[in-house]
Design a protein around this motif. Structure first.
Motif, short mmCIF file in Angstrom:
data_model
loop_
_atom_site.label_atom_id
_atom_site.label_comp_id
_atom_site.label_asym_id
_atom_site.label_seq_id
_atom_site.Cartn_x
_atom_site.Cartn_y
_atom_site.Cartn_z
N PRO A 3 63.27 -35.43 45.36
CA PRO A 3 62.40 -36.41 44.91
C PRO A 3 62.04 -36.35 46.54
CG PRO A 3 64.61 -35.94 45.57
CD PRO A 3 64.46 -34.86 45.16
N LYS A 4 60.77 -37.84 46.62
CA LYS A 4 60.59 -37.59 47.72
C LYS A 4 61.19 -39.55 48.51
CE LYS A 4 56.05 -35.56 46.51
NZ LYS A 4 54.79 -36.07 46.07
N TYR A 5 60.73 -39.24 50.25
CA TYR A 5 61.34 -39.84 50.17
C TYR A 5 60.34 -41.42 51.45
CZ TYR A 5 65.97 -38.05 49.44
OH TYR A 5 66.99 -37.51 48.41
N LYS A 6 60.61 -42.43 51.44
CA LYS A 6 60.43 -43.37 52.55
C LYS A 6 61.25 -43.81 53.12
CE LYS A 6 56.71 -44.88 49.50
NZ LYS A 6 55.99 -46.25 48.47
N ILE A 7 61.05 -43.94 55.23
CA ILE A 7 61.97 -44.29 55.42
C ILE A 7 61.50 -45.79 55.98
CG2 ILE A 7 63.29 -44.72 57.81
CD1 ILE A 7 63.42 -41.31 57.61
N ILE A 8 61.41 -46.61 56.03
CA ILE A 8 60.64 -48.13 56.71
C ILE A 8 62.07 -48.64 57.19
CG2 ILE A 8 60.01 -50.33 55.33
CD1 ILE A 8 59.86 -49.30 52.90
N GLY A 9 61.19 -49.39 58.18
CA GLY A 9 61.80 -49.77 59.35
C GLY A 9 61.48 -49.32 61.10
N SER A 10 61.70 -50.42 61.79
CA SER A 10 61.00 -49.99 63.05
C SER A 10 62.39 -49.77 64.27
CB SER A 10 60.19 -50.76 63.67
OG SER A 10 61.28 -52.30 63.96
N LYS A 11 62.02 -49.51 65.77
CA LYS A 11 63.01 -49.27 66.53
C LYS A 11 63.13 -50.76 67.05
CE LYS A 11 59.58 -47.04 69.22
NZ LYS A 11 59.63 -45.65 70.44
N GLU A 12 61.89 -51.57 67.39
CA GLU A 12 62.31 -53.01 67.73
C GLU A 12 63.72 -53.52 66.98
OE1 GLU A 12 58.48 -51.17 68.44
OE2 GLU A 12 59.49 -51.66 66.12
N THR A 13 63.99 -53.65 65.92
CA THR A 13 64.48 -54.12 65.30
C THR A 13 65.75 -53.16 64.88
OG1 THR A 13 63.87 -53.24 62.41
CG2 THR A 13 63.24 -56.02 63.70
N GLY A 14 65.73 -51.65 64.37
CA GLY A 14 67.02 -51.25 64.70
C GLY A 14 67.16 -50.72 62.96
N ASN A 15 66.50 -51.96 62.63
CA ASN A 15 66.75 -51.73 60.79
C ASN A 15 65.66 -50.53 60.08
OD1 ASN A 15 68.59 -54.03 61.60
ND2 ASN A 15 67.16 -54.73 61.84
N TYR A 16 66.44 -49.85 59.20
CA TYR A 16 66.02 -48.91 58.23
C TYR A 16 66.46 -48.80 57.20
CZ TYR A 16 64.36 -47.04 63.22
OH TYR A 16 63.34 -47.14 64.68
N PHE A 17 65.55 -48.76 55.75
CA PHE A 17 65.77 -47.98 54.96
C PHE A 17 65.03 -46.58 54.25
CE2 PHE A 17 65.52 -52.48 55.82
CZ PHE A 17 66.33 -53.70 54.96
N VAL A 18 66.09 -46.61 53.74
CA VAL A 18 65.64 -45.25 53.01
C VAL A 18 65.34 -45.03 51.45
CG1 VAL A 18 66.17 -42.80 52.33
CG2 VAL A 18 66.90 -43.58 54.78
N CYS A 19 63.91 -44.92 51.40
CA CYS A 19 63.80 -45.79 49.40
C CYS A 19 63.97 -43.62 48.98
CB CYS A 19 62.07 -46.07 49.19
SG CYS A 19 62.62 -47.61 49.83
N GLU A 20 64.30 -43.78 47.83
CA GLU A 20 63.93 -41.94 47.01
C GLU A 20 63.04 -42.67 45.96
OE1 GLU A 20 67.15 -39.41 46.62
OE2 GLU A 20 67.14 -40.59 44.16
N LYS A 33 71.23 -50.38 60.11
CA LYS A 33 71.10 -51.28 60.17
C LYS A 33 72.34 -52.09 62.40
CE LYS A 33 70.80 -54.82 57.14
NZ LYS A 33 70.12 -56.03 57.53
N GLU A 34 70.79 -52.21 62.21
CA GLU A 34 70.97 -52.52 64.06
C GLU A 34 71.30 -51.17 65.20
OE1 GLU A 34 72.97 -56.22 64.79
OE2 GLU A 34 72.16 -57.30 64.08
N ASN A 35 70.35 -49.94 64.83
CA ASN A 35 70.56 -48.86 65.70
C ASN A 35 69.19 -48.80 65.97
OD1 ASN A 35 70.79 -46.63 66.11
ND2 ASN A 35 72.30 -45.67 64.87
N LYS A 36 69.00 -49.56 67.64
CA LYS A 36 68.11 -48.47 67.84
C LYS A 36 67.33 -48.01 68.46
CE LYS A 36 66.65 -53.75 68.80
NZ LYS A 36 66.59 -55.13 69.52
N VAL A 37 68.87 -47.28 68.98
CA VAL A 37 68.71 -45.49 69.69
C VAL A 37 68.63 -45.15 68.24
CG1 VAL A 37 69.69 -43.86 71.08
CG2 VAL A 37 70.34 -46.91 71.05
N SER A 38 69.39 -44.54 67.31
CA SER A 38 69.09 -43.33 66.80
C SER A 38 68.52 -43.66 65.45
CB SER A 38 70.16 -42.14 66.74
OG SER A 38 71.87 -42.75 66.69
N GLY A 39 68.27 -44.69 65.15
CA GLY A 39 68.60 -45.80 63.30
C GLY A 39 67.54 -44.26 62.67
N ILE A 40 66.90 -43.24 63.47
CA ILE A 40 65.60 -42.70 62.02
C ILE A 40 66.76 -41.22 61.88
CG2 ILE A 40 63.84 -41.78 63.84
CD1 ILE A 40 62.12 -42.84 61.56
N LYS A 41 67.64 -40.87 63.40
CA LYS A 41 68.11 -39.78 62.95
C LYS A 41 68.70 -39.84 62.23
CE LYS A 41 69.85 -36.58 65.54
NZ LYS A 41 71.10 -36.26 67.02
#
Length: 89
Positions: A3-20, A33-41
């Motif tokens: 699969p391919k992935y998209k990570i949608i979100g921003s460190k300003e909100t800390g909200n991220y969504f992983v789309c497959e 939700k609300e992980n501004k420090v390490s959400g993308i990780k």
């Protein structure tokens, strides 16, 4: 098929969504939700565990995802390459 992935979100909100994206189907499969420090990780860690466990990908393989920040010009959303073991903690 891998699969391919998209990570949608921003460190300003800390909200991220992983789309497959698999076989022309796109599905949101994980949410941070609300992980501004390490959400993308956290998202990359989750993708790594899924690829190793579900798709039997080896930990030393390189994968990529597109990083989409809401409101940013579509042409400026980068694609990142990384090694599964770097995030599969």
């Amino acid at each position: 098929m891998r699969p391919k992935y998209k990570i949608i979100g921003s460190k300003e909100t800390g909200n991220y969504f992983v789309c497959e994206l698999l076989e022309n189907e796109e599905e949101t499969i994980y949410e941070v939700k609300e992980n501004k420090v390490s959400g993308i990780k956290e998202c990359r860690n989750w993708i790594g565990k899924r690829l190793v466990g579900f798709f039997e990908l080896k930990g030393n393989e390189i994968i990529e995802h597109q990083c989409i920040k809401p409101g940013r010009d579509e042409n400026k959303n980068p694609t990142h390459k990384w090694i599964v073991d770097d995030y599969n903690l």
